[in-house]
Design an enzyme around this catalytic site. Structure first.
Site, PDB file in Angstrom:
ATOM      1  N   ARG A  15       5.251  -1.372 -19.127  1.00  0.00           N
ATOM      2  CA  ARG A  15       6.058  -0.872 -17.997  1.00  0.00           C
ATOM      3  C   ARG A  15       7.556  -1.088 -18.230  1.00  0.00           C
ATOM      4  O   ARG A  15       8.302  -1.428 -17.311  1.00  0.00           O
ATOM      5  CB  ARG A  15       5.620  -1.529 -16.680  1.00  0.00           C
ATOM      6  CG  ARG A  15       4.306  -0.961 -16.138  1.00  0.00           C
ATOM      7  CD  ARG A  15       3.945  -1.563 -14.813  1.00  0.00           C
ATOM      8  NE  ARG A  15       3.743  -3.003 -14.936  1.00  0.00           N
ATOM      9  CZ  ARG A  15       3.855  -3.874 -13.936  1.00  0.00           C
ATOM     10  NH1 ARG A  15       4.175  -3.457 -12.733  1.00  0.00           N
ATOM     11  NH2 ARG A  15       3.646  -5.152 -14.141  1.00  0.00           N
ATOM     12  N   GLU A  16       7.983  -0.849 -19.470  1.00  0.00           N
ATOM     13  CA  GLU A  16       9.391  -1.067 -19.817  1.00  0.00           C
ATOM     14  C   GLU A  16      10.323  -0.201 -18.963  1.00  0.00           C
ATOM     15  O   GLU A  16      11.405  -0.637 -18.568  1.00  0.00           O
ATOM     16  CB  GLU A  16       9.648  -0.729 -21.290  1.00  0.00           C
ATOM     17  CG  GLU A  16       9.000  -1.667 -22.292  1.00  0.00           C
ATOM     18  CD  GLU A  16       7.582  -1.220 -22.687  1.00  0.00           C
ATOM     19  OE1 GLU A  16       6.955  -0.441 -21.925  1.00  0.00           O
ATOM     20  OE2 GLU A  16       7.106  -1.655 -23.746  1.00  0.00           O
ATOM     21  N   ASP A 615     -10.580   2.326   7.814  1.00  0.00           N
ATOM     22  CA  ASP A 615      -9.423   3.151   7.445  1.00  0.00           C
ATOM     23  C   ASP A 615      -9.806   4.252   6.471  1.00  0.00           C
ATOM     24  O   ASP A 615     -10.469   4.003   5.479  1.00  0.00           O
ATOM     25  CB  ASP A 615      -8.357   2.286   6.752  1.00  0.00           C
ATOM     26  CG  ASP A 615      -7.708   1.296   7.708  1.00  0.00           C
ATOM     27  OD1 ASP A 615      -7.552   1.649   8.891  1.00  0.00           O
ATOM     28  OD2 ASP A 615      -7.366   0.184   7.271  1.00  0.00           O
ATOM     29  N   HIS A 657      -8.279   5.098  10.858  1.00  0.00           N
ATOM     30  CA  HIS A 657      -6.835   5.306  10.777  1.00  0.00           C
ATOM     31  C   HIS A 657      -6.521   6.243   9.633  1.00  0.00           C
ATOM     32  O   HIS A 657      -7.116   6.157   8.565  1.00  0.00           O
ATOM     33  CB  HIS A 657      -6.119   3.966  10.564  1.00  0.00           C
ATOM     34  CG  HIS A 657      -4.695   4.131  10.132  1.00  0.00           C
ATOM     35  ND1 HIS A 657      -3.713   4.580  10.974  1.00  0.00           N
ATOM     36  CD2 HIS A 657      -4.097   3.942   8.937  1.00  0.00           C
ATOM     37  CE1 HIS A 657      -2.561   4.655  10.312  1.00  0.00           C
ATOM     38  NE2 HIS A 657      -2.777   4.272   9.059  1.00  0.00           N
ATOM     39  N   GLU A 681      -0.451   8.609  12.111  1.00  0.00           N
ATOM     40  CA  GLU A 681       0.983   8.436  11.925  1.00  0.00           C
ATOM     41  C   GLU A 681       1.659   9.621  12.586  1.00  0.00           C
ATOM     42  O   GLU A 681       1.460  10.747  12.151  1.00  0.00           O
ATOM     43  CB  GLU A 681       1.249   8.450  10.422  1.00  0.00           C
ATOM     44  CG  GLU A 681       2.217   7.403   9.976  1.00  0.00           C
ATOM     45  CD  GLU A 681       2.335   7.365   8.476  1.00  0.00           C
ATOM     46  OE1 GLU A 681       1.382   6.938   7.828  1.00  0.00           O
ATOM     47  OE2 GLU A 681       3.376   7.767   7.981  1.00  0.00           O
ATOM     48  N   HIS A 710       7.965   2.658   8.509  1.00  0.00           N
ATOM     49  CA  HIS A 710       8.488   2.857   7.151  1.00  0.00           C
ATOM     50  C   HIS A 710       9.950   2.472   7.014  1.00  0.00           C
ATOM     51  O   HIS A 710      10.511   2.524   5.932  1.00  0.00           O
ATOM     52  CB  HIS A 710       8.272   4.313   6.725  1.00  0.00           C
ATOM     53  CG  HIS A 710       6.814   4.668   6.761  1.00  0.00           C
ATOM     54  ND1 HIS A 710       6.197   5.081   7.916  1.00  0.00           N
ATOM     55  CD2 HIS A 710       5.852   4.604   5.816  1.00  0.00           C
ATOM     56  CE1 HIS A 710       4.917   5.289   7.661  1.00  0.00           C
ATOM     57  NE2 HIS A 710       4.678   4.991   6.403  1.00  0.00           N
TER      58      HIS A 710
HETATM   59  N1  GLN Z   1      -5.298  -1.391   7.662  1.00  0.00           N
HETATM   60  C1  GLN Z   1      -4.329  -1.043   6.693  1.00  0.00           C
HETATM   61  C2  GLN Z   1      -3.030  -1.768   6.967  1.00  0.00           C
HETATM   62  O1  GLN Z   1      -2.719  -1.974   8.082  1.00  0.00           O
HETATM   63  C3  GLN Z   1      -4.067   0.450   6.664  1.00  0.00           C
HETATM   64  C4  GLN Z   1      -3.102   0.846   5.580  1.00  0.00           C
HETATM   65  C5  GLN Z   1      -2.941   2.344   5.396  1.00  0.00           C
HETATM   66  O2  GLN Z   1      -3.189   3.126   6.262  1.00  0.00           O
HETATM   67  N2  GLN Z   1      -2.476   2.761   4.266  1.00  0.00           N
HETATM   68  O3  GLN Z   1      -2.297  -2.138   6.079  1.00  0.00           O
HETATM   69 ZN    ZN Z   2      -1.522   4.281   7.416  1.00  0.00          ZN
END
Ligand code: GLN
Ligand code: ZN
Length: 770
Positions: A15-16, A615, A657, A681, A710
């Site tokens: 990974r240089e 998830d 999710h 999201e 984010h």
């Molecule tokens: N349960 C995971 C978290 O909260 C869900 C992460 C994801 O949706 N990428 O980190």
């Molecule tokens: Zn997520």
């Protein structure tokens, strides 16, 4: 017959490139240092290929960030917002390039980065070209030429690789209304021709133009543009040998078009679409060279020489050998660099290692396949030896008891429709659950992870090194979990989580505890820019030796009278983010994972966990590139999720999710997952993602994310109430939950506290108002 590859990994086997880029970005090394690292990687890649005996070695497959961004810089497709930066500073091209990739925040300038999105159905992300109505192109960067000359100086006449003009345009985005980016082709093509002419003048014989879109669903207009462009290239550059590369899919109905284009060679993906060979052979004109993509550029398994040789011989029956090339199916960018670096036999046993081939090993495979197919007498003995070694490796894999477990196969064979169905329909479960859980209107929760501080990560590192023992490590994590529970109680969230402190990664954590997975030490694959991932390898039948999360969830539940939600990763996501075995359908492997997760769900339920989240952020990512195959995929993917979830009683509430994704075209399948609650999201799209659910009259409960995790920014109560008010306009309030966008793992405690306090306050405000 010639061997060639479409591209080699450019991160460096240690990974240089990642390290050098990050050092450059943080000011620790200068541009010269960075360029030296780049040059060293290129030299080493060329040398490796030369030593392996590859006939046509690519250049310009290297990139400091992304090959699509390289093209945008080449053609001066630089969005207007960077003009100020160019004007203000005597900025080096390299710095402008990184500014486009990562944004620029310095002095009084604050310029956002260009958008990034997934490269077809891979886990690689490219920088999306931005086009405007009066877009102009001109030659701005000579990268392709420079790298060709650099290789030439080192004594290698390479085949420069460029993204083809149509694929480049289609991958981009119109940043304003009133035009179609394909119409920019007339302005773009002359600059392409300029680049190609320069390469030709510098001595290039072959040039590879990547056109993966030629193997996907094309509009009539796109087909026309393909004809126009490649005819024009032939007209302008009659001497240049163009190799047109398609990959990730079969040519199917575009085959006639593809073989009619006036290019010298056509590359086809025989790993994804092996069945296309005969038809392609039947239709290719005699003077069109066919490049057979027979080594899997997307996966890490040893090639099956017998199989491949059969393909090559078949091709050699209808074409002379000087009209055949052999190659990996696509660029080797998508596999790790070098299996030889895996020296830790407890991590990767010699038995399993013997089934694998990374990029460097694939070069050897390619050369060997050529030798075997050409049967040259001089090396016949050595070649036969290699064939036998390969046969032995494949046989050991086929018969290994570490891979094949009859109980696991029997169990998936016994799966019935009922296994994928909850007892009662959601309409009935709903009231049973409401009575049992007694949650308020607009219940609040989080997505699972809480901030993983440096400390938590250092415990894990020390535990792995052996300086902290298992008991100490566990105790530290339990303490962190307890604090997290107290913290959530103080904030007054309704449904708590244990915080996921014990997890490095949401897939790796489960892979490490399931049978059938192995991990590498150096198996890094570029995800975007300097970011690399190390996907687990699913090599065998999957089962669960013991409960994986029950300890954490029940510990957390024991600390509080509030409900703690159990937290699992779903089967499709585990599959999607791993290297998957190629000796059985993906759907079968997915079902095996689904049954393991199902057992975990039931163990959680038995331990008194009343809400369990599974998830599935990667469900959409798994969609096939061709629309005709969507239904089949969605059917087994959704079914696998249902198998994992449906064993519980009606009282137990199942959540799922998904991260930011389009739902419009797959909403009925999302509904078929029948999760009692789905969190999505949503905040960045201002609740627009909910429209799909509204239009469909999605009956189950939804938590549209109101806090964008984010960025460090803390949203206000007012803002979150307003977002929920928007949600209420399209979804009945009884169906709504209040939660962040995604997990809080990468955030800091301080901002998280403020944001979640505001979020709870927002929910309370909403309750009063309703
Ligand atoms: N349960 C995971 C978290 O909260 C869900 C992460 C994801 O949706 N990428 O980190
Ligand atoms: Zn997520």
């Amino acid at each position: 017959m010639q061997t060639h590859i479409l591209g080699y990994p450019r991160i460096g086997s240690q990974r240089e490139l990642k390290k050098a880029c990050e050092q450059y970005w943080s000011g620790k090394i200068n541009l010269d240092d960075l360029h030296q690292v780049g040059a060293a990687i290129r030299q080493s890649n060329w040398k490796l290929q030369q030593e392996a005996g590859i006939d046509l070695i690519p250049s310009n497959d290297f990139s400091f960030y992304d090959q699509v961004l390289d093209m945008s810089l080449t053609f001066n497709a630089i969005p207007d917002r960077y003009q100020e930066l160019i004007a203000k500073k005597e900025i080096a091209k390299q710095e402008l390039y990184f500014a486009m990739a990562r944004g620029y925040q310095q002095d009084d300038l604050d310029i956002t980065a260009m958008e990034m999105t997934k490269w077809f159905d891979t886990n690689y992300h490219y920088i999306v070209p931005e086009f405007k109505k009066d877009q102009e192109f001109k030659l701005f960067s000579n990268k392709a030429l420079d790298e060709f000359l650099e290789a030439k100086k080192a004594g290698i006449l390479t085949k420069p690789v460029l993204l083809g003009p149509i694929t480049y345009l289609v991958l981009g985005k119109e940043k304003e209304a009133g035009f179609n980016r394909l119409d920019l082709i007339d302005k773009l093509l002359p600059v392409y021709i300029e680049v190609l002419k320069k390469l030709q003048d510098a001595g290039a014989v072959w040039v590879q133009l990547d056109e993966p879109f030629l193997a996907l669903d094309l509009t009539a207009k796109e087909k026309e543009v393909y004809k126009k462009v490649y005819n024009e290239l032939k007209k302008q550059l009659p001497e240049l040998k163009i190799l047109l590369a398609t990959y990730f899919e079969g040519l199917k109905e575009n085959l006639d078009l593809a073989v009619s284009l006036p290019v010298c060679a056509l590359h086809i993906d025989l790993v994804r679409a092996p069945q296309q060979l005969q038809e392609v052979l039947d239709k290719t004109p005699n003077d069109l060279t066919l490049s057979l993509g027979i080594i899997d550029g997307r996966n890490i398994w040893k090639n099956d020489y017998q199989d491949s040789v059969a393909f090559i011989r078949k091709a050699l029956k209808s074409k002379t050998s000087n009209r055949i090339m052999i190659a990996p199916s696509c660029s080797l960018l998508h596999v790790p660099c070098d299996l030889d670096l895996e020296t830790n036999e407890t991590v990767l046993t010699p038995e399993i290692k013997n089934w694998l081939a990374f990029a460097k090993q694939k070069l050897e495979e390619l050369a060997t396949l050529k030798a075997i197919s050409e049967e040259d007498d001089v090396n016949a003995v050595a070649t036969m030896e290699k064939l036998h070694v390969n046969l032995d490796a494949l046989k050991s894999k086929k018969e290994s008891q570490r891979i094949h477990k009859p109980e696991v196969k029997q169990r998936t064979a016994r799966i019935t429709k009922k296994d994928a169905q909850r007892n009662k329909a959601f309409s009935e479960r709903k009231s049973i659950q409401h009575k049992a859980l007694k949650l308020p209107l607009f219940p609040t929760t989080t997505i699972g992870s809480f901030p993983q501080t440096k400390e938590v990560r250092s415990w894990r590192a020390q535990f792995k090194k052996g300086t902290v023992n298992a008991l100490e490590y566990e105790n530290l994590l339990l303490e962190e979990t307890e604090q997290c529970i107290r913290w959530q109680e103080e904030i007054d969230l309704d449904v708590l989580v244990h915080g996921e402190f014990e997890r490095n990664d949401m897939v790796e954590y489960f892979g490490e505890q399931l049978n059938g997975f192995v991990f590498t030490k150096m198996g890094w694959v570029q995800s975007y820019g300097s970011r690399c991932v190390k996907p687990p390898i699913i090599y065998g039948d999957i089962d669960r030796p013991e409960a994986m999360t029950v300890k954490w969830s029940s510990y957390a539940q024991g600390l509080t009278s509030k409900i703690v939600k159990g937290m699992l990763t779903g089967p499709v996501t585990i599959l999607q983010w791993s290297f998957v075995r190629n000796d059985q359908p993906r759907s079968e492997t997915c079902n095996q994972i689904a049954l393991a997760i199902r057992d975990e769900v039931l163990d959680l339920e038995k331990a008194g966990i009343r809400i369990i989240q599974i998830d599935e952020p990667a469900i959409r990512e798994g969609l096939p590139l061709r629309k005709t195959e969507w239904q089949a995929y969605l059917k087994w993917a959704v079914n696998a999720f249902c198998i994992s979830a449906a064993g519980v009683s009606d009282q137990t509430q199942i959540h799922t999710h998904m991260c930011y994704s389009e739902f419009n075209d797959i909403i009925e399948h999302i509904a078929a997952m029948d999760a009692d609650v789905i969190t999505i999201e949503c905040s960045r799209s201002q609740m627009e993602l909910l429209d799909a659910f509204a239009k469909f009259e999605y009956p189950n409960e939804i938590g549209p994310g109101v806090y964008d995790i984010h960025a460090p920014r803390v949203p206000s109560v007012k803002e979150m109430v307003a977002l929920m008010e928007k949600a209420k306009l399209v979804i009945p309030e009884k169906q709504l939950w209040v939660n962040p966008d995604c997990g809080l793992k990468t955030r800091h405690w301080e901002e998280t506290r403020k944001a979640l306090e505001a979020m709870v306050e927002a929910a309370k405000t909403l309750r009063v108002a309703s």
